[in-house]
Design an enzyme around this catalytic site. Sequence first.
Site, PDB file in Angstrom:
ATOM      1  CG  ASN A   9     -73.104 -16.085 -32.466  1.00 43.70           C
ATOM      2  OD1 ASN A   9     -73.231 -16.541 -34.025  1.00 43.70           O
ATOM      3  ND2 ASN A   9     -72.913 -16.930 -31.535  1.00 43.70           N
ATOM      4  CD1 TRP A  10     -71.860 -10.988 -36.509  1.00 42.22           C
ATOM      5  CD2 TRP A  10     -72.199 -11.457 -38.919  1.00 42.22           C
ATOM      6  NE1 TRP A  10     -70.652 -10.596 -38.268  1.00 42.22           N
ATOM      7  CE2 TRP A  10     -70.909 -10.088 -38.676  1.00 42.22           C
ATOM      8  CE3 TRP A  10     -73.048 -11.386 -40.752  1.00 42.22           C
ATOM      9  CZ2 TRP A  10     -70.139  -9.482 -40.302  1.00 42.22           C
ATOM     10  CZ3 TRP A  10     -71.793 -11.087 -41.539  1.00 42.22           C
ATOM     11  CH2 TRP A  10     -71.255 -10.086 -41.872  1.00 42.22           C
ATOM     12  CE  LYS A  11     -75.371 -15.415 -30.036  1.00 45.75           C
ATOM     13  NZ  LYS A  11     -75.896 -14.703 -28.703  1.00 45.75           N
ATOM     14  CG  HIS A  99     -74.247 -20.419 -29.552  1.00 48.96           C
ATOM     15  ND1 HIS A  99     -75.017 -19.871 -28.707  1.00 48.96           N
ATOM     16  CD2 HIS A  99     -72.666 -19.734 -28.711  1.00 48.96           C
ATOM     17  CE1 HIS A  99     -74.439 -18.934 -28.068  1.00 48.96           C
ATOM     18  NE2 HIS A  99     -73.945 -18.768 -28.956  1.00 48.96           N
ATOM     19  CD  GLU A 101     -77.810 -17.734 -28.359  1.00 45.98           C
ATOM     20  OE1 GLU A 101     -77.525 -17.616 -29.409  1.00 45.98           O
ATOM     21  OE2 GLU A 101     -77.608 -16.514 -28.118  1.00 45.98           O
ATOM     22  CD  GLU A 171     -70.635 -18.526 -26.582  1.00 52.52           C
ATOM     23  OE1 GLU A 171     -70.280 -16.345 -26.272  1.00 52.52           O
ATOM     24  OE2 GLU A 171     -71.470 -18.817 -26.817  1.00 52.52           O
ATOM     25  CB  SER A 217     -72.555  -8.836 -21.926  1.00 58.66           C
ATOM     26  OG  SER A 217     -73.758  -9.078 -21.876  1.00 58.66           O
ATOM     27  N   GLY A 238     -71.708 -10.765 -29.900  1.00 57.31           N
ATOM     28  CA  GLY A 238     -72.553 -11.169 -30.119  1.00 57.31           C
ATOM     29  C   GLY A 238     -73.020 -10.432 -30.611  1.00 57.31           C
ATOM     30  N   GLY A 239     -74.232  -9.522 -29.719  1.00 53.02           N
ATOM     31  CA  GLY A 239     -74.178  -7.941 -30.090  1.00 53.02           C
ATOM     32  C   GLY A 239     -73.443  -7.129 -30.771  1.00 53.02           C
TER      33      GLY A 239
HETATM   34  P1  13P Z   1     -73.530 -11.234 -26.662  1.00 54.38           P
HETATM   35  O1  13P Z   1     -72.697 -10.783 -26.740  1.00 54.38           O
HETATM   36  O2  13P Z   1     -74.945 -10.457 -27.461  1.00 54.38           O
HETATM   37  O3  13P Z   1     -73.788 -11.584 -24.961  1.00 54.38           O
HETATM   38  O4  13P Z   1     -73.926 -12.798 -27.271  1.00 54.38           O
HETATM   39  C1  13P Z   1     -72.309 -13.446 -27.195  1.00 54.38           C
HETATM   40  C2  13P Z   1     -72.483 -14.998 -27.707  1.00 54.38           C
HETATM   41  O5  13P Z   1     -73.336 -16.042 -27.334  1.00 54.38           O
HETATM   42  C3  13P Z   1     -71.633 -15.106 -28.800  1.00 54.38           C
HETATM   43  O6  13P Z   1     -71.978 -16.356 -28.998  1.00 54.38           O
END
Ligand code: 13P
Length: 257
Positions: A9-11, A99, A101, A171, A217, A238-239
């Site tokens: 997920n590149w956000k 999600h 967010e 998550e 993470s 994500g990251g």
């Molecule tokens: P991180 O891997 O950066 O913690 O993000 C998790 C996430 O929200 C993936 O959708």
Amino acid sequence: MRKPLISGNWKMHHNHFDAITLVQKLGYAIDKDDVEAVDVSVHPPFTDLRSVQTVIEADKIPLILGAQNCHWEEKGAFTGEVSPAMLAKLNVSYVIVGHSERRELFGETDEDVNRKVKSVLEHGMTPIMCCGETLEERESGATDTKVVGQVKAGLDGLDGATVAGLVVAYEPIWAIGTGRTASAEDAQAVCGLIRRTIADSFGQAAADGVRIQYGGSVKPDNAKELMGQPDIDGALVGGASLEAEPFAGIVQYRLKD
Ligand code: 13P
């Protein structure tokens, strides 16, 4: 056997030029054996989708195209929104829905999430339905109630055969982007609870089929232990999905010592 699904997920990162470079690098880093062992999806921002689709299809890169969100309506006066039909037209296969967010920053409710899940399915795509607790909820012992409530509300009205083909992502919000990961035991406990909830509501076949991802993470160093848990069938990353090397390292968790 449930084939694991690792999703990046590149956000709100990477414009379409960066996106093309990243998928090309992933094309070199990820090989046939990897995608025989696990499905791999990437979820770029909307503005990158067409470019990524074109590169994946032209260069036969074994990545599955995903999106991060959509509206539930097919079309209409919804300024700024993107419809599931538009995503389906780009050969998007997986859509992240609900999600944390989206829920925390943009006010998405369980009802919105349920509408989106149904709409994504109606357009022939697979939702990755997210759930998870805040730090305060965790510390006050409310994790199970929150997660069970989100799963039941998000999947409300679906039948067992449909649920069997879905993806649910657990998550924990306190573990997202913080470098803090749920311990493998804690992650397994909640993912196991999600599977039992699905068994109770939709039957054992649905619970056996649904894929449950852990997100928060996930890194090359912790992926193998997390993926080794019986109720964890994938990762929502994500990251560590923003660059080819760590993401490929997670995809190749099975090769780690
Ligand atoms: P991180 O891997 O950066 O913690 O993000 C998790 C996430 O929200 C993936 O959708």
